[in-house]
Design an enzyme around this catalytic site. Structure first.
Site, PDB file in Angstrom:
ATOM      1  N   THR A  28      12.487   3.671  -4.652  1.00 58.23           N
ATOM      2  CA  THR A  28      13.445   3.227  -3.613  1.00 58.23           C
ATOM      3  C   THR A  28      12.984   1.915  -2.974  1.00 58.23           C
ATOM      4  OG1 THR A  28      12.347   4.660  -1.996  1.00 58.23           O
ATOM      5  CG2 THR A  28      14.343   5.527  -3.062  1.00 58.23           C
ATOM      6  N   ARG A  36      18.905  12.341  -3.606  1.00 60.80           N
ATOM      7  CA  ARG A  36      19.271  13.350  -2.596  1.00 60.80           C
ATOM      8  C   ARG A  36      19.030  12.925  -1.152  1.00 60.80           C
ATOM      9  NH1 ARG A  36      17.550  15.374  -7.200  1.00 60.80           N
ATOM     10  NH2 ARG A  36      19.017  16.739  -8.291  1.00 60.80           N
ATOM     11  N   GLN A 103      10.258  11.294 -13.736  1.00 65.41           N
ATOM     12  CA  GLN A 103      11.651  11.767 -13.832  1.00 65.41           C
ATOM     13  C   GLN A 103      12.583  10.556 -13.801  1.00 65.41           C
ATOM     14  OE1 GLN A 103      12.155  15.623 -11.268  1.00 65.41           O
ATOM     15  NE2 GLN A 103      10.497  14.414 -10.323  1.00 65.41           N
ATOM     16  N   ASP A 106      13.993   4.163 -14.967  1.00 69.26           N
ATOM     17  CA  ASP A 106      14.062   2.727 -14.665  1.00 69.26           C
ATOM     18  C   ASP A 106      12.981   1.888 -15.344  1.00 69.26           C
ATOM     19  OD1 ASP A 106      12.856   3.639 -11.334  1.00 69.26           O
ATOM     20  OD2 ASP A 106      11.693   3.263 -13.151  1.00 69.26           O
ATOM     21  N   HIS A 123      13.058  12.496 -18.277  1.00 73.93           N
ATOM     22  CA  HIS A 123      14.523  12.489 -18.188  1.00 73.93           C
ATOM     23  C   HIS A 123      15.106  11.296 -18.924  1.00 73.93           C
ATOM     24  CE1 HIS A 123      14.367  15.174 -14.344  1.00 73.93           C
ATOM     25  NE2 HIS A 123      14.151  15.854 -15.455  1.00 73.93           N
ATOM     26  N   SER A 197      11.718  15.333  -4.701  1.00 79.08           N
ATOM     27  CA  SER A 197      12.094  16.490  -3.870  1.00 79.08           C
ATOM     28  C   SER A 197      11.644  17.790  -4.531  1.00 79.08           C
ATOM     29  CB  SER A 197      13.619  16.497  -3.662  1.00 79.08           C
ATOM     30  OG  SER A 197      14.272  16.551  -4.943  1.00 79.08           O
ATOM     31  N   ASN A 221       5.169  12.032  -0.216  1.00 79.73           N
ATOM     32  CA  ASN A 221       6.627  12.087  -0.170  1.00 79.73           C
ATOM     33  C   ASN A 221       7.091  11.852   1.254  1.00 79.73           C
ATOM     34  OD1 ASN A 221       8.909  12.517  -2.021  1.00 79.73           O
ATOM     35  ND2 ASN A 221       9.438  14.191  -0.615  1.00 79.73           N
TER      36      ASN A 221
HETATM   37  N1  APR Z   1       8.464   6.980  -0.219  1.00 79.27           N
HETATM   38  C1  APR Z   1       8.217   8.312  -0.293  1.00 79.27           C
HETATM   39  N2  APR Z   1       9.180   9.233  -0.565  1.00 79.27           N
HETATM   40  C2  APR Z   1      10.433   8.775  -0.742  1.00 79.27           C
HETATM   41  C3  APR Z   1      10.767   7.401  -0.673  1.00 79.27           C
HETATM   42  C4  APR Z   1       9.712   6.495  -0.405  1.00 79.27           C
HETATM   43  N3  APR Z   1       9.913   5.169  -0.326  1.00 79.27           N
HETATM   44  N4  APR Z   1      12.108   7.281  -0.912  1.00 79.27           N
HETATM   45  C5  APR Z   1      12.578   8.535  -1.108  1.00 79.27           C
HETATM   46  N5  APR Z   1      11.582   9.423  -1.002  1.00 79.27           N
HETATM   47  C6  APR Z   1      11.633  10.865  -1.220  1.00 79.27           C
HETATM   48  C7  APR Z   1      12.851  11.553  -0.673  1.00 79.27           C
HETATM   49  O1  APR Z   1      12.610  11.991   0.653  1.00 79.27           O
HETATM   50  C8  APR Z   1      13.017  12.738  -1.636  1.00 79.27           C
HETATM   51  O2  APR Z   1      12.287  13.865  -1.197  1.00 79.27           O
HETATM   52  O3  APR Z   1      11.690  11.039  -2.627  1.00 79.27           O
HETATM   53  C9  APR Z   1      12.410  12.232  -2.938  1.00 79.27           C
HETATM   54  C10 APR Z   1      13.464  11.900  -3.979  1.00 79.27           C
HETATM   55  O4  APR Z   1      14.095  13.107  -4.323  1.00 79.27           O
HETATM   56  P1  APR Z   1      15.384  13.074  -5.255  1.00 79.27           P
HETATM   57  O5  APR Z   1      16.347  12.067  -4.738  1.00 79.27           O
HETATM   58  O6  APR Z   1      15.812  14.502  -5.407  1.00 79.27           O
HETATM   59  O7  APR Z   1      14.856  12.517  -6.643  1.00 79.27           O
HETATM   60  P2  APR Z   1      14.047  13.300  -7.764  1.00 79.27           P
HETATM   61  O8  APR Z   1      13.110  14.287  -7.159  1.00 79.27           O
HETATM   62  O9  APR Z   1      13.454  12.274  -8.644  1.00 79.27           O
HETATM   63  O10 APR Z   1      15.221  14.068  -8.548  1.00 79.27           O
HETATM   64  C11 APR Z   1      14.875  14.742  -9.740  1.00 79.27           C
HETATM   65  O11 APR Z   1      17.234  15.073 -10.180  1.00 79.27           O
HETATM   66  O12 APR Z   1      19.403  14.308 -10.290  1.00 79.27           O
HETATM   67  C12 APR Z   1      18.259  14.556 -11.034  1.00 79.27           C
HETATM   68  O13 APR Z   1      17.741  13.517 -13.061  1.00 79.27           O
HETATM   69  C13 APR Z   1      17.738  13.299 -11.675  1.00 79.27           C
HETATM   70  O14 APR Z   1      15.430  12.786 -12.198  1.00 79.27           O
HETATM   71  C14 APR Z   1      16.313  13.197 -11.161  1.00 79.27           C
HETATM   72  C15 APR Z   1      16.004  14.613 -10.716  1.00 79.27           C
END
Ligand code: APR
Length: 257
Positions: A28, A36, A103, A106, A123, A197, A221
């Protein structure tokens, strides 16, 4: 255990077989939204629309997929790694980092200097396109251009459907890569989760397997995860900042790739 940089640095710095699981939260700070968090991808698109079965069954769904790609793919392709990716590449150069299981789709770990053979894209990748029938693969740019030029349902020369080489909900996980990820987790002496997450399986079960086999667990996280209670150290905050602090504690230079 409270968020202690020194304790995390000691675990990660002394590891002989460190395995890392990254999620969208590690990217991010490179400008790629996660899924999420508020404003994340699943707040703009309905994941139920993008299942593998629907992709295979409907030319309209496939066009929607390529349309979504027309805006999201260039952002992924042009993103630059951040300090979190660069710290993991530095940990590999230091020695002891066995594997990054990501996961993410990119390619930013490789862009940051992590060796491709040490990165498992569990993934898949959004940077390539694959034929669902014969397995032929090509770069994503050429097929997105075909779509932009009017081919709303790109097919392979063999007649098969072309799809971005990501693993969609309902699509079979890459068998060899998934098995390798679990084998590495079983052999790990330390496991680091960054920016996930931990709610999507089987990837979310990998940290637990490492802990069951004796690994120390560090979680970085922004928010709580279901595995925090199993962790030796939980660092709640921004991955790029926290991993840069760990790198500084270990005197690891985070050079630009
Ligand atoms: N620093 C630390 N944590 C962060 C940051 C950051 N800069 N930005 C976001 N987060 C945290 C969020 O709070 C969240 O808990 O990273 C986590 C991202 O969670 P998701 O959006 O659920 O992403 P992910 O865990 O990778 O999802 C798994 O779900 O939809 C599918 O295939 C997709 O690979 C993905 C999988």
């Amino acid at each position: 255990m409270p968020g202690d940089i020194a304790a995390a640095a000691e675990i990660l710095g002394n590891a002989k077989r460190l395995v890392v699981l990254t999620g969208a939260g590690v990217s991010t700070e490179s400008g790629i939204p996660d899924f999420r968090s508020p404003g994340g991808i699943w707040s703009k698109y309905d994941p139920r629309e993008f299942t593998f079965d629907r992709f295979c069954a409907s030319a309209e769904v496939r066009a929607g997929y390529w349309d979504m790609g027309a805006s999201l793919y260039p952002m992924l392709r042009d993103a630059e790694p951040n300090a979190a990716h660069r710290t993991l590449a530095a940990l590999e150069r230091k020695g002891g980092l066995q594997r990054i299981v990501t996961q993410n789709i990119d390619g930013l770990h490789q862009k940051a200097g992590s060796s491709a053979e040490r990165v498992i894209e569990i993934h898949g990748t959004a940077l390539e396109v694959a034929c669902l029938s014969c397995g032929w693969r090509t770069d994503r740019d050429s097929i997105q251009q075909r779509f932009a030029d009017g081919d709303r349902d790109p097919h392979c020369d063999c007649g098969g459907l072309l799809k971005p080489a990501t693993i969609s909900f309902g699509q079979a996980m890459p068998e060899r890569e998934t098995a390798m990820a679990f084998e590495d987790a079983e052999a790990a002496d330390a496991f680091l989760v960054v920016g996930s997450s931990l709610v999507v399986y089987p990837a979310a079960s990998i940290p637990g397997v490492a802990v069951e086999h004796g690994a120390s667990l560090v979680i970085v996280n922004r928010e709580e995860t279901p595995y925090d209670t199993h962790a030796d150290v939980v660092l709640q905050g921004t991955a790029g900042v926290l991993l840069a602090e760990i790198a500084a504690t270990l005197d690891l230079p985070i050079t630009d790739a």
